[in-house]
Write an enzyme that holds these catalytic residues in place. Structure first.
Site, PDB file in Angstrom:
ATOM      1  N   CYS A   2      33.017  44.992  50.382  1.00 28.35           N
ATOM      2  CA  CYS A   2      34.121  45.828  50.811  1.00 28.35           C
ATOM      3  C   CYS A   2      34.556  45.320  52.171  1.00 28.35           C
ATOM      4  O   CYS A   2      33.895  44.483  52.764  1.00 28.35           O
ATOM      5  CB  CYS A   2      33.644  47.267  50.955  1.00 28.35           C
ATOM      6  SG  CYS A   2      32.872  47.912  49.462  1.00 28.35           S
ATOM      7  N   ARG A  27      38.384  41.219  50.125  1.00 28.48           N
ATOM      8  CA  ARG A  27      36.994  41.622  49.925  1.00 28.48           C
ATOM      9  C   ARG A  27      36.841  42.708  48.860  1.00 28.48           C
ATOM     10  O   ARG A  27      35.721  43.095  48.509  1.00 28.48           O
ATOM     11  CB  ARG A  27      36.401  42.136  51.235  1.00 28.48           C
ATOM     12  CG  ARG A  27      36.464  41.132  52.365  1.00 28.48           C
ATOM     13  CD  ARG A  27      35.918  41.717  53.629  1.00 28.48           C
ATOM     14  NE  ARG A  27      34.488  41.922  53.533  1.00 28.48           N
ATOM     15  CZ  ARG A  27      33.575  41.011  53.785  1.00 28.48           C
ATOM     16  NH1 ARG A  27      33.943  39.805  54.157  1.00 28.48           N
ATOM     17  NH2 ARG A  27      32.301  41.277  53.677  1.00 28.48           N
ATOM     18  N   TRP A  74      35.312  47.503  46.894  1.00 29.86           N
ATOM     19  CA  TRP A  74      35.063  46.863  45.600  1.00 29.86           C
ATOM     20  C   TRP A  74      33.834  47.578  45.039  1.00 29.86           C
ATOM     21  O   TRP A  74      32.743  47.472  45.586  1.00 29.86           O
ATOM     22  CB  TRP A  74      34.784  45.379  45.770  1.00 29.86           C
ATOM     23  CG  TRP A  74      34.684  44.635  44.473  1.00 29.86           C
ATOM     24  CD1 TRP A  74      35.715  44.210  43.691  1.00 29.86           C
ATOM     25  CD2 TRP A  74      33.476  44.211  43.809  1.00 29.86           C
ATOM     26  NE1 TRP A  74      35.220  43.556  42.577  1.00 29.86           N
ATOM     27  CE2 TRP A  74      33.859  43.544  42.620  1.00 29.86           C
ATOM     28  CE3 TRP A  74      32.124  44.345  44.091  1.00 29.86           C
ATOM     29  CZ2 TRP A  74      32.939  43.002  41.740  1.00 29.86           C
ATOM     30  CZ3 TRP A  74      31.196  43.804  43.202  1.00 29.86           C
ATOM     31  CH2 TRP A  74      31.606  43.138  42.043  1.00 29.86           C
ATOM     32  N   ASN A 101      29.810  48.516  54.020  1.00 28.20           N
ATOM     33  CA  ASN A 101      29.882  47.342  53.154  1.00 28.20           C
ATOM     34  C   ASN A 101      28.452  46.879  52.919  1.00 28.20           C
ATOM     35  O   ASN A 101      27.693  46.741  53.879  1.00 28.20           O
ATOM     36  CB  ASN A 101      30.688  46.237  53.861  1.00 28.20           C
ATOM     37  CG  ASN A 101      30.554  44.896  53.178  1.00 28.20           C
ATOM     38  OD1 ASN A 101      30.504  44.834  51.958  1.00 28.20           O
ATOM     39  ND2 ASN A 101      30.490  43.835  53.945  1.00 28.20           N
ATOM     40  N   GLY A 102      28.085  46.651  51.659  1.00 33.38           N
ATOM     41  CA  GLY A 102      26.716  46.215  51.362  1.00 33.38           C
ATOM     42  C   GLY A 102      26.127  47.095  50.275  1.00 33.38           C
ATOM     43  O   GLY A 102      26.857  47.814  49.586  1.00 33.38           O
ATOM     44  N   GLU A 484      36.912  24.296  35.761  1.00 32.66           N
ATOM     45  CA  GLU A 484      37.677  24.951  36.821  1.00 32.66           C
ATOM     46  C   GLU A 484      39.046  25.416  36.292  1.00 32.66           C
ATOM     47  O   GLU A 484      39.510  26.517  36.612  1.00 32.66           O
ATOM     48  CB  GLU A 484      37.828  23.980  38.008  1.00 32.66           C
ATOM     49  CG  GLU A 484      38.682  24.450  39.159  1.00 32.66           C
ATOM     50  CD  GLU A 484      38.200  25.750  39.822  1.00 32.66           C
ATOM     51  OE1 GLU A 484      37.106  26.225  39.524  1.00 32.66           O
ATOM     52  OE2 GLU A 484      38.977  26.295  40.620  1.00 32.66           O
ATOM     53  N   LYS A 488      40.314  29.247  36.245  1.00 31.57           N
ATOM     54  CA  LYS A 488      41.575  29.683  36.873  1.00 31.57           C
ATOM     55  C   LYS A 488      42.407  30.475  35.870  1.00 31.57           C
ATOM     56  O   LYS A 488      42.955  31.518  36.197  1.00 31.57           O
ATOM     57  CB  LYS A 488      42.407  28.488  37.371  1.00 31.57           C
ATOM     58  CG  LYS A 488      41.953  27.784  38.607  1.00 31.57           C
ATOM     59  CD  LYS A 488      42.066  28.566  39.884  1.00 31.57           C
ATOM     60  CE  LYS A 488      40.825  29.346  40.153  1.00 31.57           C
ATOM     61  NZ  LYS A 488      39.769  28.694  40.876  1.00 31.57           N
ATOM     62  N   GLU A 491      40.837  33.897  35.056  1.00 32.44           N
ATOM     63  CA  GLU A 491      40.737  34.753  36.244  1.00 32.44           C
ATOM     64  C   GLU A 491      42.057  35.454  36.575  1.00 32.44           C
ATOM     65  O   GLU A 491      42.058  36.626  36.943  1.00 32.44           O
ATOM     66  CB  GLU A 491      40.312  33.847  37.406  1.00 32.44           C
ATOM     67  CG  GLU A 491      39.977  34.539  38.681  1.00 32.44           C
ATOM     68  CD  GLU A 491      39.485  33.552  39.739  1.00 32.44           C
ATOM     69  OE1 GLU A 491      39.758  32.338  39.615  1.00 32.44           O
ATOM     70  OE2 GLU A 491      38.845  33.993  40.689  1.00 32.44           O
ATOM     71  N   HIS A 507      30.023  19.858  17.987  1.00 28.79           N
ATOM     72  CA  HIS A 507      28.730  20.525  17.790  1.00 28.79           C
ATOM     73  C   HIS A 507      28.878  22.035  17.693  1.00 28.79           C
ATOM     74  O   HIS A 507      27.912  22.763  17.902  1.00 28.79           O
ATOM     75  CB  HIS A 507      27.759  20.134  18.908  1.00 28.79           C
ATOM     76  CG  HIS A 507      27.474  18.665  18.923  1.00 28.79           C
ATOM     77  ND1 HIS A 507      26.708  18.050  17.959  1.00 28.79           N
ATOM     78  CD2 HIS A 507      27.911  17.680  19.749  1.00 28.79           C
ATOM     79  CE1 HIS A 507      26.665  16.744  18.201  1.00 28.79           C
ATOM     80  NE2 HIS A 507      27.386  16.500  19.279  1.00 28.79           N
ATOM     81  N   LYS A 606      37.539  38.597  46.539  1.00 28.69           N
ATOM     82  CA  LYS A 606      37.480  37.224  47.037  1.00 28.69           C
ATOM     83  C   LYS A 606      36.072  36.846  47.488  1.00 28.69           C
ATOM     84  O   LYS A 606      35.603  35.750  47.235  1.00 28.69           O
ATOM     85  CB  LYS A 606      38.457  37.107  48.218  1.00 28.69           C
ATOM     86  CG  LYS A 606      38.522  35.742  48.854  1.00 28.69           C
ATOM     87  CD  LYS A 606      39.358  34.823  48.031  1.00 28.69           C
ATOM     88  CE  LYS A 606      39.388  33.423  48.602  1.00 28.69           C
ATOM     89  NZ  LYS A 606      39.702  32.452  47.528  1.00 28.69           N
TER      90      LYS A 606
END
Ligand code: M6R
Length: 611
Positions: A2, A27, A74, A101-102, A484, A488, A491, A507, A606
C-alpha cells in the site's frame, strides 16, 4: 502493499496528502482514505475505489486540517471495501487513526486477545489490529510515542505506518520494519511517505528511515529514534527524476514509458562505456576483486525482472562462459540450496522492494557460498540497494505504469554490462567486447526505429483484441522475450496468453492450435531461425493464425495465415531487447481497444512488497 502519506504543516495538508497518494497509486489502488486533525477532532474519509474518488469526496466535504495521514490500498487481509479501507481508527471514541503498509503476521492471535478484552473490530484487516494494539497502550502516563513503542514490540511481520492522535493534535508518529518509509522536509512542514516520489512537490529534502526506526514529525521538526537512542538519518536533496511523473503528450504512462526507452537505455549506458570498453568501476571500487573470484552466477527475480534474468543466463553462458542459474525469487527463498562456493548472487528488480526478491537477497547475504550480492535496480534508495554488496542502477527514471517496460529493457542493458565485465575475465576477447559495446551503443537508435512500427501494430491489434487466448513462441534468448510478451498481453488486456519455447509446442500445446488461437512468434535472424521456421510450419499445418515479428533478413513473407512484421535487428546479442518493443506495443494497443485500465490493471500493484 500500500502507499502511505503523512503531513504536519503550517497550512491545510489535504492537497499534499492527496497529491502524494496519486503518486503512490503504483503501490495499490483498490481503496483510499484520509484522516486529519482539526478543530472538530479527528475526521476521516474512506472510499472503495481509486484516489480520484477520494479527491472528489474530500473536495465535496471541504475536509481540511494541518496534520493528517492518507492511504492507498492493495488488499491483502480483507476484500477491497469502505470498511477495510485505511485509515483505521481505534481507542476511545476513535481517538487514533492509523495508515499501514505491510503485513502483521500475528494478527489472528492479537485479534483474539483484543476480542477477549472486549474490543469490537470494524474491519477484516490486520492493520486495524495494529491500530487497536497501539490504542491499547495509551493511558494517562503513556502518550502516543510510548504506545507505539510498546505496540511495535508486540507485532510480528513487516510494517511502515503513520498514526495520529486526537489528544496530541500536532504530531504524527511513524515506524518502519521491513516496509519502506521516508521523511520529507519542505518550507511548510514535515512529511512521511512510502516513497520520496510522493513528497517531491512539497519537500526539498528527504531521508530514508532504517528498520527499527520510530519517527515523530510536527510542523517544525522530525525526530528519529532507533531503540531508545535518537539517531540522525542523512538528508538528501530531491533530484529531477523524483519529480517528473507527468504524462506530457501521451495518453498513458505505459505508452510514455515505451517511447522513453531509447533515452532510458542511453541513460543506463551513460558514463559506463567508453572507447569500446565497459568501465571496470561501474559496480563500485571493490567490485574488481569480486568479479575476479566469481565462478558462477545465481539470479533471483520476479515477473518481468525474472524474464530479464532468463535472457541474461543465455548471455552469461555464451559471452562470459560462466555457469548461471535463474530462479523465481518466491521459489528460491523457500528452497534448500546446494550452491558452489564463489557464486555471485544477483537480484534484479525495478522497485528494489519486491518482498520475495528482497528475501532471496537476504538469504544470499547469509550464505557464505555467495561471495557477494549484486542488485540491479531502478530505485537508488530502495531496500535491495541498501542490502546488497554491489549495485548497478538502471537509471530508467520513474516507471509509473504497472506493466513494466522501460525497466525491462534497461535491466537487460545493465545485465549486458555485467556480462561483459565477467566475460572480460574469462572468455570474452577484446574485439568481442568492442562488438558488444557497439551493439549497446547503437541500441537507442535501433529501439527508436522499432518504435516507428507503432501505427502498424495499432492496426494489427484490431484483429487481436477480440481474442480470448494467444500463444507466444520464441527460441533461445528470445524465449524469455515471448514470455515477457505474453505477460504484457495478459496483464493489461486480460487476454489469456502463454509462452512456449517453440520446440516444445509439439509436446502438448499444439493441441490448442486452431483458427481461434493466434500464435505470435519472435523470429530473429540467428542460428535457430530454421528450427523456428519448422515449428511455425507445424502451426500453419493445423490452421493456426501466425503473427511473426521477424528480422527483415529472416525471409518471412505475409500470406493468408501469416502476418509478418519486419524489424531491423541485425545484431544478435542485443536482439532480445529490440524484439521486446513490438510485443509491448501489441499489448498496449490491444488493451487500449479493450478500454482496460492500462496503467493500473485490475488486481495488480506496481510494487509487490508482500509475499
Ligand atoms: O519491482 P520488481 O521488478 O521487483 O517487480 C517484479 C514484478 O512484480 C514486476 O516485474 C511485474 O511482473 C510487472 N508488473 C510486469 O509488468
Amino acid at each position: 502493499m500500500c502507499g502511505i502519506v503523512g503531513a504536519a504543516a503550517r497550512q491545510d495538508v489535504t492537497s499534499a496528502l492527496l497529491e502524494g497518494l496519486k503518486r503512490l497509486e503504483y503501490r495499490g489502488y483498490d481503496s483510499a482514505g484520509i484522516a486529519v486533525l482539526n478543530d472538530h477532532g479527528l475526521q476521516r474519509l474512506r472510499c472503495n475505489g481509486k484516489v480520484a474518488e477520494l479527491v472528489q469526496e474530500t473536495e465535496s466535504t471541504g475536509l481540511s486540517g494541518q496534520v493528517g495521514i492518507a492511504h492507498t490500498r492493495w488488499a491483502t487481509h480483507g476484500a477491497p471495501s469502505d470498511r477495510n479501507a485505511h485509515p483505521h481508527v481505534a481507542g476511545m471514541d476513535g481517538r487514533i487513526a492509523v495508515v499501514h503498509n505491510g503485513i502483521i503476521e500475528n494478527h489472528a492471535a492479537l485479534r483474539k486477545q483484543q476480542q477477549d478484552r472486549g474490543i469490537a473490530h470494524d474491519s477484516d484487516t490486520d492493520s486495524e489490529i495494529l491500530a487497536c494494539q497501539i490504542a491499547g497502550h495509551l493511558s494517562a502516563q503513556n502518550g502516543l510515542l510510548d504506545a507505539v513503542r510498546a505496540a511495535v514490540d508486540e507485532v510480528e511481520g513487516s510494517f511502515a505506518f503513520g498514526v495520529i492522535d486526537r489528544e496530541d493534535p500536532e504530531r504524527i508518529i511513524g515506524a518502519r520494519r521491513g516496509s519502506p518509509l521516508v521523511v520529507g522536509h519542505g518550507d511548510s512542514g514535515y512529511y512521511l511517505a512510502s516513497d520520496p516520489l510522493a513528497l517531491a512537490e512539497v519537500s526539498s529534502q528527504y531521508c530514508l528511515l532504517q528498520n527499527g526506526d520510530i519517527v515523530m514529525i510536527s510542523e517544525g521538526e522530525a525526530v528519529v529514534w532507533n531503540g531508545s537512542e535518537t539517531v540522525v538519518r542523512e538528508w538528501r536533496e530531491f533530484q529531477g527524476t523524483e519529480v517528473q511523473s507527468g504524462l506530457g503528450d501521451y495518453e498513458h504512462h505505459m505508452q510514455k514509458e515505451i517511447f522513453e526507452q531509447p533515452d532510458a537505455v542511453a541513460q543506463t549506458l551513460e558514463g559506463r562505456i567508453e572507447t569500446g570498453r565497459v568501465d571496470d568501476g561501474i559496480l563500485g571500487p571493490d567490485a574488481g576483486t569480486v568479479l575476479d573470484a566469481t565462478r558462477a552466477v545465481q539470479i533471483a527475480a520476479c515477473g518481468t525482472s525474472y524474464h530479464a534474468a532468463l535472457v541474461a543466463r543465455h548471455w552469461l553462458e555464451r559471452h562470459a562462459g560462466i555457469h548461471c542459474q535463474v530462479e523465481i525469487a518466491s521459489e528460491f527463498r523457500y528452497r534448500q540450496h546446494a550452491q558452489d562456493p564463489g557464486t555471485l548472487f544477483i537480484a534484479i528488480s525495478q522497485s528494489g522492494e519486491t518482498a520475495d526478491t528482497l528475501a532471496a537477497l537476504e538469504m544470499a547475504n547469509q550464505d557464505p557460498n555467495y561471495h557477494a550480492t549484486l542488485a540491479i535496480c531502478n530505485v537508488a534508495h530502495s531496500s535491495m540497494v541498501q542490502e546488497s554488496d554491489l549495485t548497478l542502477l538502471t537509471h530508467a527514471g520513474p516507471e509509473i505504469g504497472v506493466a513494466s517496460t522501460k525497466a525491462f529493457v534497461t535491466q537487460l542493458t545493465a545485465l549486458m554490462l555485467v556480462v561483459i565485465l565477467l566475460g572480460r575475465r574469462r572468455t570474452l576477447a577484446p574485439e568481442a567486447e568492442s562488438d558488444l559495446v557497439a551493439q549497446l551503443a547503437n541500441l537507442p537508435t535501433r529501439i527508436g526505429r522499432v518504435l516507428e512500427l507503432d501505427a502498424g501494430i495499432a492496426a494489427l491489434s484490431k484483429q487481436f483484441a477480440n481474442r480470448h487466448h494467444a500463444l507466444f513462441l520464441g527460441r533461445g534468448s528470445h524465449y524469455p522475450i515471448a514470455m515477457e510478451g505474453a505477460l504484457k498481453l495478459k496483464e493489461i488486456s486480460y487476454i489469456h496468453a502463454e509462452a512456449y519455447a517453440a520446440g516444445e509446442l509439439k509436446h502438448g500445446p499444439l493441441a490448442l492450435v486452431d483458427e481461434d488461437m493466434p500464435v505470435v512468434a519472435v523470429a530473429p535472424n540467428n542460428r535457430l531461425l530454421e528450427k523456428l521456421k519448422s515449428n511455425l510450419e507445424e502451426v500453419r499445418a493445423r490452421g493456426g493464425r501466425l503473427y511473426v515479428f521477424a528480422d527483415r533478413r529472416s525471409g518471412f513473407q505475409s500470406d493468408d495465415l501469416m502476418t509478418v512484421f519486419e524489424l531491423d535487428a541485425p545484431e544478435n546479442a542485443v536482439a532480445p531487447i529490440l524484439f521486446t518493443v513490438p510485443l509491448q506495443l501489441l499489448a498496449y494497443h490491444c488493451a487500449k481497444i479493450k478500454e482496460t485500465d492500462i496503467d493500473q490493471p485490475r488486481n495488480l500493484a506496481k510494487s509487490v512488497t508482500v509475499e
